[in-house]
Design an enzyme around this catalytic site. Structure first.
Site, PDB file in Angstrom:
ATOM      1  N   GLY A 248       0.795  -1.214   0.000  1.00 35.41           N
ATOM      2  CA  GLY A 248       0.000   0.000   0.000  1.00 35.41           C
ATOM      3  C   GLY A 248       0.835   1.275   0.000  1.00 35.41           C
ATOM      4  N   HIS A 249       0.162   2.394  -0.181  1.00 33.43           N
ATOM      5  CA  HIS A 249       0.806   3.689  -0.347  1.00 33.43           C
ATOM      6  C   HIS A 249       1.641   4.094   0.855  1.00 33.43           C
ATOM      7  CE1 HIS A 249      -1.724   6.181   2.389  1.00 33.43           C
ATOM      8  NE2 HIS A 249      -2.643   5.268   2.135  1.00 33.43           N
TER       9      HIS A 249
END
Length: 311
Positions: free
Chosen positions: A217-218
């Site tokens: 994820g980011h």
């Protein structure tokens, strides 16, 4: 995200049509989320619960939806919708630029690097020496890839963060303007997805290896020489320190830290930060030795009940 040049507070206010508190010449160097802000950055806050955290953060410009006392040495941007205006700034400084070629003319590719057919490489991508990028890989704009990196078929680097604000009419997306950075000697398996940071970098450290079908994820930071097995899902803003092992089908919450040399056994849900140097298992997560003892005790329950029934 750092701006290409120093902007003034007044210039930023003009871009988003907001009022401001502070000297109009106050320098603005960039913009970031609360967990990665630095001196000179803008951070946005739109909920009273987080006002104090934002105002006391390292950010020196706070984009906020209420007139509050401005901390000494800082400046405010007053907006009726900071989320919207943060998106305006991302779009202004990091606009989407369409690409009509499979390998952008602005991409920089190092010596002895092999790009297999049907791979897409976006604008301003940098790829180091002696890399092997297999077919049907998509590398979005601004990604940075070191030397001796292998990326297997079908993987996607740089897709947008999964980050939305709920509105009455639906979900409003926070626009991503960050990057994916792979350090030297990283291997990425087939069909992996590594999202870019919202304003910063999603980073995979030197010598780390990802199996097939791993999601990162980011703004997550993975340290050096980590091993991450298939079907693992890592949420945004996670810190995984050096030499961590995540076995298959591990999932994590966002915003946690997994300590150096930790081993997370398969199908564990990492629901909180855990210290390094230990083995963990289960959901909710516990040290594996303790969790396995509990499971052994559970197996004895039918036998215990039979003994009680006989009394």
């Amino acid at each position: 995200m750092k701006f290409p040049t120093i902007f003034s507070l007044k210039q930023i206010a003009e871009i988003i049509s907001s009022t401001y508190v502070g000297n109009g010449d106050f320098p603005v160097l960039g913009m970031n989320e609360i967990h990665v802000v630095e001196n000179g950055d803008i951070v946005f806050v739109d909920h009273p619960k987080y006002y104090d955290k934002a105002l006391k953060s390292k950010a020196t410009i706070i984009l906020i939806n209420k007139n509050v006392d401005c901390p000494e040495g800082k400046a405010l941007l007053i907006s009726d919708d900071p989320f919207r205006d943060f998106n305006k700034l991302t779009t202004f400084f990091q606009p989407f630029v369409p690409n009509s070629h499979s390998i952008s003319a602005t991409a920089k590719i190092g010596k002895n690097t092999v790009i297999q057919p049907n791979t897409f490489i976006g604008n301003n991508v940098t790829i180091g020496d002696n890399c092997l990028i297999h077919s049907n890989v998509s590398i979005y704009d601004n990604c940075v890839i070191g030397d001796n990196v292998t990326i297997h078929a079908g993987s996607v680097l740089g897709a947008d963060a999964f980050y939305y604000k709920k509105r009455p009419e639906g979900f409003d997306k926070l626009i991503s303007g960050g990057r994916v950075v792979l350090k030297n000697n990283v291997d990425i398996g087939a069909l992996c997805t590594i999202d870019r940071g919202v304003t910063g970098d999603t980073t995979i450290g030197f010598g780390s290896k990802l199996d097939n079908q791993v999601h990162v994820g980011h703004d997550t930071v993975i340290g050096e020489k980590c091993l991450i097995a298939s079907q693992t899902g890592i949420a945004g803003c996670v810190i995984i320190e050096d030499e961590v092992t995540l076995w298959g089908q591990v999932g994590t919450n966002s915003g946690i830290t997994i300590g150096k040399n930790a081993v997370i056994m398969g199908q564990t849900g990492v629901t909180k930060s855990v210290a390094g140097g230990k083995s963990y298992f289960g959901t909710p997560i516990e040290e594996s030795r303790e969790k396995l003892k509990q499971l052994a005790y559970i197996k004895k329950i039918p036998e215990i009940i039979k003994k009680l029934d006989k009394k």
